[in-house]
Design a protein around this motif. Structure first.
Motif, PDB file in Angstrom:
ATOM      1  N   VAL A 135       5.174  -4.087  -3.875  1.00  0.00           N
ATOM      2  CA  VAL A 135       4.235  -3.296  -4.682  1.00  0.00           C
ATOM      3  C   VAL A 135       3.957  -4.004  -6.002  1.00  0.00           C
ATOM      4  O   VAL A 135       2.804  -4.119  -6.433  1.00  0.00           O
ATOM      5  N   ILE A 136       4.998  -4.499  -6.650  1.00  0.00           N
ATOM      6  CA  ILE A 136       4.830  -5.191  -7.937  1.00  0.00           C
ATOM      7  C   ILE A 136       4.053  -6.498  -7.750  1.00  0.00           C
ATOM      8  O   ILE A 136       3.195  -6.839  -8.578  1.00  0.00           O
ATOM      9  N   ASN A 137       4.315  -7.213  -6.667  1.00  0.00           N
ATOM     10  CA  ASN A 137       3.555  -8.438  -6.407  1.00  0.00           C
ATOM     11  C   ASN A 137       2.071  -8.128  -6.239  1.00  0.00           C
ATOM     12  O   ASN A 137       1.216  -8.857  -6.744  1.00  0.00           O
ATOM     13  N   GLN A 138       1.756  -7.050  -5.543  1.00  0.00           N
ATOM     14  CA  GLN A 138       0.354  -6.654  -5.362  1.00  0.00           C
ATOM     15  C   GLN A 138      -0.266  -6.234  -6.697  1.00  0.00           C
ATOM     16  O   GLN A 138      -1.396  -6.606  -7.006  1.00  0.00           O
ATOM     17  N   TRP A 139       0.470  -5.460  -7.471  1.00  0.00           N
ATOM     18  CA  TRP A 139      -0.014  -5.036  -8.788  1.00  0.00           C
ATOM     19  C   TRP A 139      -0.311  -6.254  -9.655  1.00  0.00           C
ATOM     20  O   TRP A 139      -1.348  -6.315 -10.325  1.00  0.00           O
ATOM     21  N   TYR A 140       0.566  -7.228  -9.621  1.00  0.00           N
ATOM     22  CA  TYR A 140       0.379  -8.440 -10.431  1.00  0.00           C
ATOM     23  C   TYR A 140      -0.838  -9.232  -9.959  1.00  0.00           C
ATOM     24  O   TYR A 140      -1.609  -9.737 -10.771  1.00  0.00           O
ATOM     25  N   ARG A 141      -1.016  -9.319  -8.647  1.00  0.00           N
ATOM     26  CA  ARG A 141      -2.201 -10.019  -8.103  1.00  0.00           C
ATOM     27  C   ARG A 141      -3.487  -9.327  -8.542  1.00  0.00           C
ATOM     28  O   ARG A 141      -4.464  -9.970  -8.929  1.00  0.00           O
ATOM     29  N   LEU A 142      -3.481  -7.991  -8.454  1.00  0.00           N
ATOM     30  CA  LEU A 142      -4.681  -7.246  -8.812  1.00  0.00           C
ATOM     31  C   LEU A 142      -5.010  -7.344 -10.303  1.00  0.00           C
ATOM     32  O   LEU A 142      -6.184  -7.319 -10.686  1.00  0.00           O
ATOM     33  N   ARG A 143      -4.008  -7.444 -11.125  1.00  0.00           N
ATOM     34  CA  ARG A 143      -4.239  -7.552 -12.575  1.00  0.00           C
ATOM     35  C   ARG A 143      -5.054  -8.781 -12.923  1.00  0.00           C
ATOM     36  O   ARG A 143      -5.879  -8.753 -13.836  1.00  0.00           O
ATOM     37  N   VAL A 156      14.134  -1.017  -2.683  1.00  0.00           N
ATOM     38  CA  VAL A 156      14.075  -2.097  -3.669  1.00  0.00           C
ATOM     39  C   VAL A 156      13.174  -3.214  -3.162  1.00  0.00           C
ATOM     40  O   VAL A 156      12.325  -3.743  -3.897  1.00  0.00           O
ATOM     41  N   ARG A 157      13.309  -3.552  -1.900  1.00  0.00           N
ATOM     42  CA  ARG A 157      12.483  -4.614  -1.322  1.00  0.00           C
ATOM     43  C   ARG A 157      11.017  -4.187  -1.242  1.00  0.00           C
ATOM     44  O   ARG A 157      10.112  -5.000  -1.429  1.00  0.00           O
ATOM     45  N   ARG A 161       1.700   6.507  -9.276  1.00  0.00           N
ATOM     46  CA  ARG A 161       3.113   6.383  -8.881  1.00  0.00           C
ATOM     47  C   ARG A 161       3.723   5.095  -9.437  1.00  0.00           C
ATOM     48  O   ARG A 161       4.886   5.076  -9.827  1.00  0.00           O
ATOM     49  N   LEU A 162       2.941   4.041  -9.514  1.00  0.00           N
ATOM     50  CA  LEU A 162       3.421   2.799 -10.116  1.00  0.00           C
ATOM     51  C   LEU A 162       3.686   2.991 -11.604  1.00  0.00           C
ATOM     52  O   LEU A 162       4.728   2.575 -12.116  1.00  0.00           O
ATOM     53  N   TYR A 163       2.776   3.653 -12.277  1.00  0.00           N
ATOM     54  CA  TYR A 163       2.968   3.921 -13.700  1.00  0.00           C
ATOM     55  C   TYR A 163       4.202   4.805 -13.917  1.00  0.00           C
ATOM     56  O   TYR A 163       4.961   4.590 -14.869  1.00  0.00           O
ATOM     57  N   VAL A 216       0.822  -1.203   0.000  1.00  0.00           N
ATOM     58  CA  VAL A 216       0.000   0.000   0.000  1.00  0.00           C
ATOM     59  C   VAL A 216       0.861   1.259   0.000  1.00  0.00           C
ATOM     60  O   VAL A 216       0.625   2.184  -0.761  1.00  0.00           O
ATOM     61  N   TRP A 217       1.878   1.312   0.841  1.00  0.00           N
ATOM     62  CA  TRP A 217       2.674   2.533   1.003  1.00  0.00           C
ATOM     63  C   TRP A 217       4.101   2.414   0.477  1.00  0.00           C
ATOM     64  O   TRP A 217       4.854   3.378   0.510  1.00  0.00           O
ATOM     65  N   GLY A 218       4.480   1.269  -0.055  1.00  0.00           N
ATOM     66  CA  GLY A 218       5.869   1.005  -0.408  1.00  0.00           C
ATOM     67  C   GLY A 218       6.388   1.654  -1.663  1.00  0.00           C
ATOM     68  O   GLY A 218       7.538   1.445  -2.044  1.00  0.00           O
ATOM     69  N   ASP A 219       5.570   2.448  -2.341  1.00  0.00           N
ATOM     70  CA  ASP A 219       6.052   3.091  -3.564  1.00  0.00           C
ATOM     71  C   ASP A 219       6.789   4.394  -3.271  1.00  0.00           C
ATOM     72  O   ASP A 219       7.130   5.133  -4.172  1.00  0.00           O
ATOM     73  N   ARG A 220       7.051   4.653  -2.013  1.00  0.00           N
ATOM     74  CA  ARG A 220       7.810   5.833  -1.595  1.00  0.00           C
ATOM     75  C   ARG A 220       8.932   5.401  -0.663  1.00  0.00           C
ATOM     76  O   ARG A 220       8.875   4.334  -0.061  1.00  0.00           O
ATOM     77  N   THR A 221       9.914   6.258  -0.540  1.00  0.00           N
ATOM     78  CA  THR A 221      11.029   5.981   0.362  1.00  0.00           C
ATOM     79  C   THR A 221      10.815   6.751   1.656  1.00  0.00           C
ATOM     80  O   THR A 221      10.505   7.941   1.624  1.00  0.00           O
ATOM     81  N   PHE A 222      10.977   6.069   2.783  1.00  0.00           N
ATOM     82  CA  PHE A 222      10.823   6.692   4.088  1.00  0.00           C
ATOM     83  C   PHE A 222      12.104   6.498   4.889  1.00  0.00           C
ATOM     84  O   PHE A 222      12.604   5.373   5.008  1.00  0.00           O
TER      85      PHE A 222
END
Length: 183
Positions: A98-106, A92-93, A137-139, A49-55
């Motif tokens: 995020v990519i795994n979630q995107w792939y599941r949702l697709r 990176v991790r 942000r993913l796009y 959910v929040w991993g597309d940003r660096t904290f």
């Protein structure tokens, strides 16, 4: 949200450190396994959910763990500590989740609520240019890796996408490394 995750991960890291001390030390691969299974699993639980940003609070957990194991002070440069550990950077991790979630949702069934929300967010960012949600942000990440045509491609496998994004993020991180020349 990231601060709360970091607080939980910090408590989990305290558990790993106490195990390390109770055993009188551990080999690096065992310490890494404990970190991944206890601390990183805490961090990655909601990272889709929040991993597309660096904290910085998330990065500091990993830096703290590596510093503890190596026995160096807190003023040791992060680049040196992370380079010696050979652990992947947290960003990176996070993108992996995020990519795994995107792939599941697709490939999720369209009658599920998660899929409908994903489709709505997809439609929103494409239709309203001011909408900068997680799909946007993913796009953007796909565009920065020059793989934007893969975003809607149903024949592309997630390992290919992951490899490309991890390579891009790792190269960005390695560009920050200090080069030492020997005379």
């Amino acid at each position: 949200m990231a601060k709360h995750v970091a607080a939980s991960a910090n408590r989990a890291l305290g558990l790993v450190i106490s195990k390390y001390k109770s055993f009188g030390g551990l080999p690096f691969d065992s310490f890494t396994k404990l970190y991944d299974s206890i601390v990183w699993s805490t961090i990655s639980y909601g990272a889709a959910v929040w991993g597309d940003r660096t904290f910085s609070c998330i990065n500091s957990i990993q830096n703290k763990a590596i510093r503890f194991y190596m026995g160096v002070g807190r003023y040791t440069p992060n680049v040196a500590v992370n380079g010696d550990s050979a652990w992947k950077p947290p960003c990176v991790r996070q993108w992996r989740t995020v990519i795994n979630q995107w792939y599941r949702l697709r490939y999720m069934n369209t009658d599920r609520l998660n899929k409908r929300i994903h489709n709505w967010a997809e439609h929103s960012f494409r239709r309203y240019k001011a909408c900068k949600n997680s799909n946007y942000r993913l796009y953007q990440q796909f565009e920065s890796c020059n793989i934007s045509d893969w975003y809607n491609d149903t024949n592309i496998h997630k390992t290919t996408v992951l490899a490309k994004i991890e390579d891009k993020l790792s190269n960005q991180k390695s560009g920050q490394k200090i080069s030492i020349e020997f005379l």
